[in-house]
Design a protein around this motif. Structure first.
Motif: not given
Lengths: 284, 284
Positions: A68, A73-78, B1, B84-85, B89
């Motif tokens: 981890r 990540t630049d991920a938002v919402g998966g 989500m 959303q952060a 996620a």
């Protein structure tokens, strides 16, 4: 370690590592809790099996956190990609520390649960334990090396004790199996095949970089291979050790089998040919 | 989500997830502690039921933390919205990892507690365990897919093993129930209906996005549905397994029933028609 993982690759490794934690932790608890289900003479094997799974659970907590922390990540919402975090790296070393402790203990489980004559048991253990520790220790310098020649040499050296362990298990141990009840012989055979098949995954994963498969997919494949092999070689293996301990307890002590509701099982394997009425034992 | 949750939506999910942790963790502890309350032959089922609730508790700790990390808020003093952060996620995968381990074990509990003949038991388990693992594994690709066709196809494929499990439980298992005490038959029937009703919640929650219900309310509904179904299908189910184990222990061994204060219960189901005075047994 790859520079970037897709969302799917990242979560495949993430969820597999969490799966291993759950599998090892609860197999360990299970093996401790079911101790009264076998005769005292077989509980040592169960305790060692539980300790092996506990050690693995500890290391997978570490591996999970290391993984981890190794990516941002630049991920938002998966949705998004995962990139190597600066100032952090995934520590493959946890696996070697784990194996150095657990692999010799896996062989102890197998020898102890068979309750062989003390002299034979000692003779097996003094050869299997050092060989298995040597096997892991010799693999490590190759694993951390980026150089293919070093990897080859240590991989090859590590194979020598591996082959020696297989020789002891499949040739020497076979001679002593004749005295075991038939159902136990069958389960021990399965256990050795499981050991051979799952331990075979480790050298394959080890050799992936030599085959030029060094991208993100190969890395994810290696992590998945190690994870699934660890579940089979420790948790499933421990449950088979429990099964052997149960069968041997029932064979040793019919009264215990009766109380445990396992008389039917012991009978079906042990005395069926003596013409005992099986139906009469059912449901007691 | 969803991109945003209201204060009420966020805290509904938050408190439900915490409720599931408490329910699973303490049902697990309860089932371990009450082992001496049943005969040794039924303790295996209780241990498996406790392990199932323990595995669920572990995953709900993870789900809870994942949910907390997935949203940021501008709330001060309990009012505001949750958005959303970035770089995080909610991981729905934990649920599938949990089900992959626990759903086969739920079927093991049911078969083991009935203490059927070993041959029948093995025959049921070798069909139920792979079918249930297949059911979960086939659901996962649909769950993580944003594409409705993929979701449909895998949802449909996953239904095949589900129907097969229902067939085995409602047709094949029924035949073997004749030998069980009446109170046990009744509890097993209730258990199967509970299983059917709660397992039915999962496909409904799975299908919500197909019905076009994909907003925040639908997402909250899905989380609530999964959470409540998990409490019923694991914790309540485990307690019913314990009830079956108690009833069977009393029916098997009147002396044990006497000591446990359960003689009245065993008598009322087993020997009432033999004209034994029930009142005399009460309160002993």
């Amino acid at each position: 370690m790859p520079e970037q993982l897709t969302n799917g690759q990242y979560h495949t490794v993430y969820n597999l590592l969490s799966l291993v934690i759950a599998a090892q932790l609860f197999t360990s608890i299970y093996l401790l809790v079911v101790q009264p289900r076998v005769l005292p003479r077989y509980r040592q094997a169960l305790v060692v099996a539980a300790i092996v799974c506990g050690i693995a659970a500890y290391h997978y907590f570490r591996i999970f956190d290391s993984f981890r922390g190794a990516f941002v990540t630049d991920a938002v919402g998966g949705q998004g990609t995962y990139t190597q975090a600066a100032g952090s790296a995934f520590n493959e070393g946890y696996r070697y520390v784990d194996w150095l402790l657990t692999v010799p203990l896996l062989l102890v489980e197998l020898v102890v649960v068979l309750a062989l004559a003390k002299k034979l048991q000692t003779s097996l253990l003094v050869r299997l334990i050092p060989a298995s520790a040597l096997m892991i220790a010799l693999g490590y310098p190759g694993e951390i090396s980026g150089d293919n020649l070093t990897r080859n040499v240590f991989g090859l050296l590590s194979t020598i004790p591996f082959l020696y362990i297989l020789y002891v298990l499949f040739v020497e141990l076979t001679r002593s199996l004749d005295r075991q009840p038939p159902a136990v012989r069958q389960t021990v055979s399965r256990l050795r095949i499981l050991l051979f098949a799952t331990w075979g995954v480790y050298p394959i994963a080890y050799l992936l970089p030599l085959l030029g498969l060094d991208g993100a997919d190969a890395w994810v494949g290696k992590q998945a291979g190690y994870s699934i092999a660890d579940i089979l070689a420790k948790a499933l293996y421990g449950l088979l050790i429990y099964r052997i301990a149960r069968l041997k307890s029932f064979a040793d002590d019919p009264a215990f089998a009766e109380v445990e509701g396992g008389h039917d099982q012991a009978v079906s394997h042990e005395h069926l040919d003596e013409g005992q009425p099986k139906a009469a034992k059912v449901g007691r």
